[in-house]
Write a protein that holds these residues in place. Sequence first.
Motif, PDB file in Angstrom:
ATOM      1  N   MET A 198      45.120  36.649  45.765  1.00  0.00           N
ATOM      2  CA  MET A 198      45.309  36.847  44.335  1.00  0.00           C
ATOM      3  C   MET A 198      43.973  37.319  43.763  1.00  0.00           C
ATOM      4  SD  MET A 198      47.748  36.005  41.844  1.00  0.00           S
ATOM      5  CE  MET A 198      48.638  34.703  42.624  1.00  0.00           C
ATOM      6  N   ARG A 199      44.051  38.348  42.951  1.00  0.00           N
ATOM      7  CA  ARG A 199      42.843  38.778  42.237  1.00  0.00           C
ATOM      8  C   ARG A 199      43.148  38.798  40.746  1.00  0.00           C
ATOM      9  NH1 ARG A 199      42.870  44.219  40.612  1.00  0.00           N
ATOM     10  NH2 ARG A 199      44.582  45.365  41.576  1.00  0.00           N
ATOM     11  N   TYR A 200      42.094  38.723  39.948  1.00  0.00           N
ATOM     12  CA  TYR A 200      42.231  38.635  38.499  1.00  0.00           C
ATOM     13  C   TYR A 200      41.420  39.751  37.863  1.00  0.00           C
ATOM     14  CZ  TYR A 200      44.007  34.241  40.057  1.00  0.00           C
ATOM     15  OH  TYR A 200      44.745  33.292  40.722  1.00  0.00           O
ATOM     16  N   GLU A 201      42.070  40.479  36.985  1.00  0.00           N
ATOM     17  CA  GLU A 201      41.438  41.613  36.310  1.00  0.00           C
ATOM     18  C   GLU A 201      41.268  41.274  34.836  1.00  0.00           C
ATOM     19  OE1 GLU A 201      42.414  46.327  35.353  1.00  0.00           O
ATOM     20  OE2 GLU A 201      43.961  45.062  36.258  1.00  0.00           O
ATOM     21  N   GLN A 202      40.039  41.423  34.341  1.00  0.00           N
ATOM     22  CA  GLN A 202      39.749  41.213  32.918  1.00  0.00           C
ATOM     23  C   GLN A 202      39.740  42.573  32.241  1.00  0.00           C
ATOM     24  OE1 GLN A 202      36.003  39.372  33.727  1.00  0.00           O
ATOM     25  NE2 GLN A 202      36.793  37.332  33.287  1.00  0.00           N
ATOM     26  N   LEU A 203      40.401  42.657  31.078  1.00  0.00           N
ATOM     27  CA  LEU A 203      40.511  43.931  30.390  1.00  0.00           C
ATOM     28  C   LEU A 203      40.912  43.726  28.940  1.00  0.00           C
ATOM     29  CD1 LEU A 203      43.850  45.626  31.513  1.00  0.00           C
ATOM     30  CD2 LEU A 203      43.364  43.224  31.771  1.00  0.00           C
ATOM     31  N   ASN A 204      40.829  44.809  28.175  1.00  0.00           N
ATOM     32  CA  ASN A 204      41.417  44.802  26.842  1.00  0.00           C
ATOM     33  C   ASN A 204      42.926  44.851  27.051  1.00  0.00           C
ATOM     34  OD1 ASN A 204      39.045  44.841  25.265  1.00  0.00           O
ATOM     35  ND2 ASN A 204      38.790  47.009  25.717  1.00  0.00           N
ATOM     36  N   LEU A 205      43.650  43.998  26.340  1.00  0.00           N
ATOM     37  CA  LEU A 205      45.088  43.933  26.546  1.00  0.00           C
ATOM     38  C   LEU A 205      45.742  45.291  26.341  1.00  0.00           C
ATOM     39  CD1 LEU A 205      47.562  42.225  27.214  1.00  0.00           C
ATOM     40  CD2 LEU A 205      47.703  41.641  24.770  1.00  0.00           C
ATOM     41  N   ALA A 206      45.244  46.084  25.417  1.00  0.00           N
ATOM     42  CA  ALA A 206      45.812  47.417  25.173  1.00  0.00           C
ATOM     43  C   ALA A 206      45.800  48.260  26.442  1.00  0.00           C
ATOM     44  CB  ALA A 206      45.048  48.119  24.055  1.00  0.00           C
ATOM     45  N   ASP A 207      44.822  48.049  27.311  1.00  0.00           N
ATOM     46  CA  ASP A 207      44.734  48.811  28.552  1.00  0.00           C
ATOM     47  C   ASP A 207      45.787  48.388  29.571  1.00  0.00           C
ATOM     48  OD1 ASP A 207      42.590  50.210  27.482  1.00  0.00           O
ATOM     49  OD2 ASP A 207      41.095  48.878  28.388  1.00  0.00           O
ATOM     50  N   ALA A 208      46.460  47.290  29.317  1.00  0.00           N
ATOM     51  CA  ALA A 208      47.517  46.809  30.212  1.00  0.00           C
ATOM     52  C   ALA A 208      48.910  47.223  29.745  1.00  0.00           C
ATOM     53  CB  ALA A 208      47.447  45.287  30.326  1.00  0.00           C
ATOM     54  N   ALA A 209      48.996  48.063  28.725  1.00  0.00           N
ATOM     55  CA  ALA A 209      50.292  48.437  28.145  1.00  0.00           C
ATOM     56  C   ALA A 209      51.258  48.999  29.190  1.00  0.00           C
ATOM     57  CB  ALA A 209      50.099  49.420  27.003  1.00  0.00           C
ATOM     58  N   VAL A 210      50.753  49.675  30.186  1.00  0.00           N
ATOM     59  CA  VAL A 210      51.636  50.236  31.220  1.00  0.00           C
ATOM     60  C   VAL A 210      52.335  49.132  32.012  1.00  0.00           C
ATOM     61  CG1 VAL A 210      50.318  52.380  31.430  1.00  0.00           C
ATOM     62  CG2 VAL A 210      49.781  50.441  32.922  1.00  0.00           C
ATOM     63  N   HIS A 211      51.852  47.899  31.914  1.00  0.00           N
ATOM     64  CA  HIS A 211      52.439  46.778  32.653  1.00  0.00           C
ATOM     65  C   HIS A 211      53.300  45.867  31.773  1.00  0.00           C
ATOM     66  CE1 HIS A 211      49.889  47.928  35.951  1.00  0.00           C
ATOM     67  NE2 HIS A 211      48.824  47.808  35.180  1.00  0.00           N
ATOM     68  N   PHE A 212      53.454  46.206  30.488  1.00  0.00           N
ATOM     69  CA  PHE A 212      54.170  45.312  29.575  1.00  0.00           C
ATOM     70  C   PHE A 212      55.611  45.047  30.006  1.00  0.00           C
ATOM     71  CE2 PHE A 212      51.477  45.833  25.423  1.00  0.00           C
ATOM     72  CZ  PHE A 212      50.394  45.272  26.066  1.00  0.00           C
ATOM     73  N   ASP A 213      56.301  46.040  30.565  1.00  0.00           N
ATOM     74  CA  ASP A 213      57.685  45.805  30.986  1.00  0.00           C
ATOM     75  C   ASP A 213      57.737  44.769  32.110  1.00  0.00           C
ATOM     76  OD1 ASP A 213      58.756  47.535  29.126  1.00  0.00           O
ATOM     77  OD2 ASP A 213      58.885  49.230  30.523  1.00  0.00           O
ATOM     78  N   ARG A 214      56.875  44.891  33.094  1.00  0.00           N
ATOM     79  CA  ARG A 214      56.831  43.919  34.199  1.00  0.00           C
ATOM     80  C   ARG A 214      56.439  42.543  33.664  1.00  0.00           C
ATOM     81  NH1 ARG A 214      58.054  40.808  38.120  1.00  0.00           N
ATOM     82  NH2 ARG A 214      56.342  40.097  39.411  1.00  0.00           N
ATOM     83  N   LEU A 215      55.435  42.496  32.789  1.00  0.00           N
ATOM     84  CA  LEU A 215      55.007  41.217  32.218  1.00  0.00           C
ATOM     85  C   LEU A 215      56.127  40.590  31.391  1.00  0.00           C
ATOM     86  CD1 LEU A 215      51.355  42.180  31.292  1.00  0.00           C
ATOM     87  CD2 LEU A 215      52.074  40.622  33.125  1.00  0.00           C
ATOM     88  N   ALA A 216      56.888  41.413  30.691  1.00  0.00           N
ATOM     89  CA  ALA A 216      58.011  40.891  29.898  1.00  0.00           C
ATOM     90  C   ALA A 216      59.049  40.227  30.799  1.00  0.00           C
ATOM     91  CB  ALA A 216      58.646  42.011  29.082  1.00  0.00           C
ATOM     92  N   ARG A 217      59.277  40.779  31.982  1.00  0.00           N
ATOM     93  CA  ARG A 217      60.214  40.144  32.926  1.00  0.00           C
ATOM     94  C   ARG A 217      59.674  38.783  33.383  1.00  0.00           C
ATOM     95  NH1 ARG A 217      60.541  45.480  34.530  1.00  0.00           N
ATOM     96  NH2 ARG A 217      59.282  45.189  36.408  1.00  0.00           N
TER      97      ARG A 217
END
Length: 168
Positions: A1-20
């Motif tokens: 497991m790895r952890y990535e720190q970022l501005n949440l806006a930069d993770a927008a491409v993952h919002f659908d997966r995160l919503a699941r």
Amino acid sequence: MRYEQLNLADAAVHFDRLARIVTDVRVRKNLVPIAAPAAMASFSKRGDTAALAWDGDQVVGVTCLGLCHHFIAGPQWLPLKLHLAQSGIDLGTVACTHFVYLSPDYWGSGATRALTEAARRSNPVITHTLSHSFATKDLEDWAAQLPGMVELAVAAPSGGRVFVREVG
């Protein structure tokens, strides 16, 4: 497991997966559904940072970090703000970890704690994090036992417990 720190806006491409993942967690914990993509978009617009949990090339969790003035903005939070200020904590360097969601497949492995710790360090300006307004009593009890967690003598407006931890 790895952890990535970022501005949440930069993770927008993952919002659908995160919503699941959010949906899976909320079903498993018998919590009411939420509009996770809209929530994450809102958190992004106000500038929240975050940590993502990755298993290989798949995102499996998220925890956000929002500046406290977004969370404790109303007058009902004044006793807490005064308590923090009188304790010598600069309110401009306090944030709240929130939106803690990890795929149930990883529960019990320590990944929730590691993900939360990564989120706490996702904004270098932050010196302290608050924890409050827990979705469940189990989550509140889990947070209470984290290293360095100090329960404040002031309750949240909801009457719930409030904790502070130094980011070290």
